[in-house]
Design an enzyme around this catalytic site. Sequence first.
Site, mmCIF file in Angstrom:
data_model
loop_
_atom_site.group_PDB
_atom_site.id
_atom_site.type_symbol
_atom_site.label_atom_id
_atom_site.label_comp_id
_atom_site.label_asym_id
_atom_site.label_seq_id
_atom_site.Cartn_x
_atom_site.Cartn_y
_atom_site.Cartn_z
ATOM 1 N N LYS A 82 0.858 -1.183 0.000
ATOM 2 C CA LYS A 82 0.000 0.000 0.000
ATOM 3 C C LYS A 82 0.898 1.239 0.000
ATOM 4 O O LYS A 82 1.805 1.366 0.827
ATOM 5 C CB LYS A 82 -0.874 -0.025 1.256
ATOM 6 C CG LYS A 82 -2.219 0.633 1.104
ATOM 7 C CD LYS A 82 -3.036 0.391 2.377
ATOM 8 C CE LYS A 82 -4.456 0.806 2.236
ATOM 9 N NZ LYS A 82 -5.167 0.710 3.521
HETATM 10 O O1 G3P Z 1 -8.127 1.341 5.230
HETATM 11 C C1 G3P Z 1 -8.382 2.625 4.811
HETATM 12 C C2 G3P Z 1 -9.767 3.179 5.107
HETATM 13 O O2 G3P Z 1 -10.742 2.226 4.876
HETATM 14 C C3 G3P Z 1 -9.882 3.940 6.386
HETATM 15 O O3 G3P Z 1 -11.200 4.156 6.820
HETATM 16 O O4 G3P Z 1 -12.833 4.829 8.545
HETATM 17 O O5 G3P Z 1 -10.405 5.410 8.858
HETATM 18 O O6 G3P Z 1 -11.779 6.574 7.146
HETATM 19 P P1 G3P Z 1 -11.576 5.289 7.895
#
Ligand code: G3P
Length: 213
Positions: A82
Amino acid sequence: MKLFLDTANVDQVAEIAAWGVLDGVTTNPSLVAKEGKDFKETVMKMCELVPCVSAQVTATEFEGMKKQAEEYHGWHKHVVVKVPMTIEGLKTLHYCREKKIRTNCTLVFSANQALLAAKAGASIISPFIGRLDDAGQDGMALIAEIMQIWSYYDFDTEVLVASTRHPRHIVEAAELGAHISTIPYEVFKRLPHHPLTDSGLKKFMEDWENVKK
Ligand code: G3P
């Protein structure tokens, strides 16, 4: 559409993988920090459960990113490196494409970023829809925009809908033809349920009691 779990918790991955519906896992530094476990060990365990595990580089310059990408790639064939959507990240995506290292470009918030990441050679791009919603924008509109652009060209870059927050996000991502959705554990656990399924099954079981056996 492939379904990924957005977590750094191995037990959660094992639990959902047992349902037979899980195609991969996305981790990020915040999720790894929350679990407090060894990063490499966590990724390796997950790689035994699913065919695609995103592990994020933490270097910010090309040389450092490249080194980490090669290191993670060597851990297991299921690792996807990533890489954040920065100029240094674009160079890393391009390098990885040449080296046949699978990548996931993270922190995508615009269609131009999506386009650049795909052209640089990302295997996957991750637009963060929930965070756009949080900022007062329409996250799913970005997915629609990206999918429309993708329909005109032959990119082999998969669009992964990230930062999903509730079950409707998953349906809407599928309606738009997104290739992957990554889903937090709490949201994933809600997907199999419907109150009418529960009440319907309860009634079937009650009626079955009255059948002569
Ligand atoms: O893994 C990346 C993403 O899905 C993060 O989500 O909820 O931290 O905005 P969030």
